[in-house]
Write an enzyme that holds these catalytic residues in place. Structure first.
Site, PDB file in Angstrom:
ATOM      1  N   SER A 230       1.997  -2.595   1.782  1.00  0.00           N
ATOM      2  CA  SER A 230       1.950  -3.796   0.954  1.00  0.00           C
ATOM      3  C   SER A 230       2.631  -4.958   1.657  1.00  0.00           C
ATOM      4  O   SER A 230       3.821  -4.894   1.984  1.00  0.00           O
ATOM      5  CB  SER A 230       2.645  -3.533  -0.381  1.00  0.00           C
ATOM      6  OG  SER A 230       2.839  -4.764  -1.050  1.00  0.00           O
TER       7      SER A 230
ATOM      8  N   HIS B  84      -2.513  -3.763   1.759  1.00  0.00           N
ATOM      9  CA  HIS B  84      -2.437  -3.932   0.308  1.00  0.00           C
ATOM     10  C   HIS B  84      -1.915  -5.334  -0.006  1.00  0.00           C
ATOM     11  O   HIS B  84      -0.822  -5.717   0.432  1.00  0.00           O
ATOM     12  CB  HIS B  84      -1.498  -2.861  -0.253  1.00  0.00           C
ATOM     13  CG  HIS B  84      -1.401  -2.831  -1.740  1.00  0.00           C
ATOM     14  ND1 HIS B  84      -2.303  -2.168  -2.546  1.00  0.00           N
ATOM     15  CD2 HIS B  84      -0.479  -3.362  -2.588  1.00  0.00           C
ATOM     16  CE1 HIS B  84      -1.939  -2.282  -3.811  1.00  0.00           C
ATOM     17  NE2 HIS B  84      -0.835  -3.016  -3.867  1.00  0.00           N
TER      18      HIS B  84
ATOM     19  N   ASP C  12      -0.881  -7.905  -2.966  1.00  0.00           N
ATOM     20  CA  ASP C  12      -0.503  -7.999  -4.377  1.00  0.00           C
ATOM     21  C   ASP C  12      -0.671  -9.430  -4.875  1.00  0.00           C
ATOM     22  O   ASP C  12       0.097 -10.318  -4.517  1.00  0.00           O
ATOM     23  CB  ASP C  12       0.953  -7.563  -4.548  1.00  0.00           C
ATOM     24  CG  ASP C  12       1.125  -6.073  -4.326  1.00  0.00           C
ATOM     25  OD1 ASP C  12       0.479  -5.299  -5.055  1.00  0.00           O
ATOM     26  OD2 ASP C  12       1.888  -5.683  -3.428  1.00  0.00           O
TER      27      ASP C  12
ATOM     28  N   MET D 235      -0.267 -11.873  -7.810  1.00  0.00           N
ATOM     29  CA  MET D 235       0.492 -11.967  -9.069  1.00  0.00           C
ATOM     30  C   MET D 235       0.452 -13.409  -9.563  1.00  0.00           C
ATOM     31  O   MET D 235       0.604 -14.339  -8.775  1.00  0.00           O
ATOM     32  CB  MET D 235       1.947 -11.554  -8.847  1.00  0.00           C
ATOM     33  CG  MET D 235       2.123 -10.164  -8.263  1.00  0.00           C
ATOM     34  SD  MET D 235       3.862  -9.720  -8.203  1.00  0.00           S
ATOM     35  CE  MET D 235       3.795  -8.183  -7.276  1.00  0.00           C
TER      36      MET D 235
ATOM     37  N   HIS E 167      -4.861  -5.920  -5.029  1.00  0.00           N
ATOM     38  CA  HIS E 167      -4.327  -5.423  -6.300  1.00  0.00           C
ATOM     39  C   HIS E 167      -4.033  -6.632  -7.170  1.00  0.00           C
ATOM     40  O   HIS E 167      -3.064  -7.357  -6.935  1.00  0.00           O
ATOM     41  CB  HIS E 167      -3.057  -4.606  -5.999  1.00  0.00           C
ATOM     42  CG  HIS E 167      -2.351  -4.115  -7.219  1.00  0.00           C
ATOM     43  ND1 HIS E 167      -1.057  -3.631  -7.186  1.00  0.00           N
ATOM     44  CD2 HIS E 167      -2.744  -4.016  -8.519  1.00  0.00           C
ATOM     45  CE1 HIS E 167      -0.691  -3.260  -8.405  1.00  0.00           C
ATOM     46  NE2 HIS E 167      -1.692  -3.499  -9.232  1.00  0.00           N
TER      47      HIS E 167
ATOM     48  N   MET F  15      -2.733  -8.416 -10.170  1.00  0.00           N
ATOM     49  CA  MET F  15      -1.830  -8.361 -11.327  1.00  0.00           C
ATOM     50  C   MET F  15      -1.871  -9.723 -11.992  1.00  0.00           C
ATOM     51  O   MET F  15      -0.944 -10.535 -11.882  1.00  0.00           O
ATOM     52  CB  MET F  15      -0.419  -7.980 -10.858  1.00  0.00           C
ATOM     53  CG  MET F  15      -0.285  -6.500 -10.510  1.00  0.00           C
ATOM     54  SD  MET F  15       1.124  -6.155  -9.454  1.00  0.00           S
ATOM     55  CE  MET F  15       0.406  -6.581  -7.880  1.00  0.00           C
TER      56      MET F  15
ATOM     57  N   MET G  60       0.377   3.050 -11.282  1.00  0.00           N
ATOM     58  CA  MET G  60       1.624   2.385 -10.907  1.00  0.00           C
ATOM     59  C   MET G  60       2.786   3.357 -11.106  1.00  0.00           C
ATOM     60  O   MET G  60       2.901   3.980 -12.165  1.00  0.00           O
ATOM     61  CB  MET G  60       1.858   1.141 -11.775  1.00  0.00           C
ATOM     62  CG  MET G  60       0.892  -0.013 -11.540  1.00  0.00           C
ATOM     63  SD  MET G  60       0.839  -0.615  -9.841  1.00  0.00           S
ATOM     64  CE  MET G  60       2.554  -1.073  -9.560  1.00  0.00           C
TER      65      MET G  60
ATOM     66  N   ASP H 119       1.385   3.420  -6.348  1.00  0.00           N
ATOM     67  CA  ASP H 119       1.955   2.143  -5.884  1.00  0.00           C
ATOM     68  C   ASP H 119       3.286   1.905  -6.585  1.00  0.00           C
ATOM     69  O   ASP H 119       3.330   1.811  -7.816  1.00  0.00           O
ATOM     70  CB  ASP H 119       0.954   1.020  -6.207  1.00  0.00           C
ATOM     71  CG  ASP H 119       1.430  -0.350  -5.744  1.00  0.00           C
ATOM     72  OD1 ASP H 119       2.450  -0.430  -5.028  1.00  0.00           O
ATOM     73  OD2 ASP H 119       0.766  -1.345  -6.101  1.00  0.00           O
ATOM     74  N   GLY H 120       4.351   1.806  -5.777  1.00  0.00           N
ATOM     75  CA  GLY H 120       5.665   1.485  -6.315  1.00  0.00           C
ATOM     76  C   GLY H 120       6.685   2.558  -5.991  1.00  0.00           C
ATOM     77  O   GLY H 120       6.568   3.687  -6.445  1.00  0.00           O
TER      78      GLY H 120
END
Ligand code: DX5
Ligand code: ZN
Length: 220
Positions: free
Chosen positions: A8, A31, A33, A35, A64, A66, A135, A173-174
């Site tokens: 990520s 990856h 993210d 947001m 991804h 969000m 997640m 993920d996380g």
């Protein structure tokens, strides 16, 4: 099943994203993210940055999203050339239409579930997706502690996927790192997102090799 590692870039240097992508030549995916400060309490980047990254790297991009309105925005990421676009079930109002639009634009379609969202209600959607993302932290930030409470859901998701032919990838993920990736692999995950565990390492490519080895010992 083959192990795939998706570092990520949330934990990378945002001022040098092309260089940061080049530091992980052994990554299966990059990856990204996205947001929007509404679906999650953090703001990162959007389509223009993804478009720039697509020109700067040959590693496929794993987006991804969000964001509160994935139905409106997700197809554009697929049309831009992202290899995979994942939307959250908690945000999508018309997930089947959106997933189909992602596929129609040539990308793999992913469906993401927050830690407290049950997987069972989405069994009938498995035919609409190429990847299920579970997640393992509350979405929004890198560097959080892995939530062991999600492990039973990873196992149940793996069973559902196998019952439906085993084609759907299962991503976690996380908080995925050297001390947690084996639990995830043992539970049935096969695609591993890692932010701080890769970009927080002195040698990100070596960190990927190590994570891949650890996961591979548990994958069937
Ligand atoms: C969190 C993001 C993750 C994040 C993971 O909401 O979806 O992709 O980058 O970071 P680590 O691996 O540090 O937990
Ligand atoms: Zn992510």
């Amino acid at each position: 099943m083959a192990v795939q590692i998706s570092p990520s870039i949330l934990s990378a240097d945002f001022a040098r994203l092309a260089d940061e992508a080049a530091r992980v030549p052994n990554a299966d995916w990059l990856h990204v993210d996205v947001m929007d400060n509404h679906f999650v309490p953090n703001l990162t980047l959007g389509l223009p940055v993804v478009e720039a990254l697509l020109k700067a790297t040959s590693t496929p991009i794993d987006c991804h999203l969000m964001i509160t309105d994935p139905d409106r925005w997700a197809p554009a990421y697929a049309e831009a050339g992202a290899g995979s676009v994942t939307v959250h079930v908690e945000a999508a109002k018309a997930p089947i239409r959106t997933l189909r639009q992602i596929r129609a634009a040539g990308a793999r379609a992913g469906l993401a579930l927050n830690p407290a969202t049950a997987v069972e209600p989405y069994e009938d959607l498995l035919g609409e997706i190429d990847m299920l993302l579970l997640m393992t932290v509350e979405p929004g930030f890198g560097g959080q502690k892995f939530l062991d409470v999600v492990l039973p859901k990873i196992r149940r998701a793996r069973s559902l996927i196998e019952r439906h032919g085993g084609q759907v990838w299962l991503q976690v993920d996380g908080g995925v790192a050297a001390d947690t990736i084996e639990r995830c692999a043992e539970a049935g995950a096969d695609v591993f997102v890692a932010g701080s565990a890769v970009y927080g390492a002195a040698d990100p490519a070596l960190a990927i090799d190590r994570l891949r080895e650890l996961a591979a010992t548990h994958l069937g």
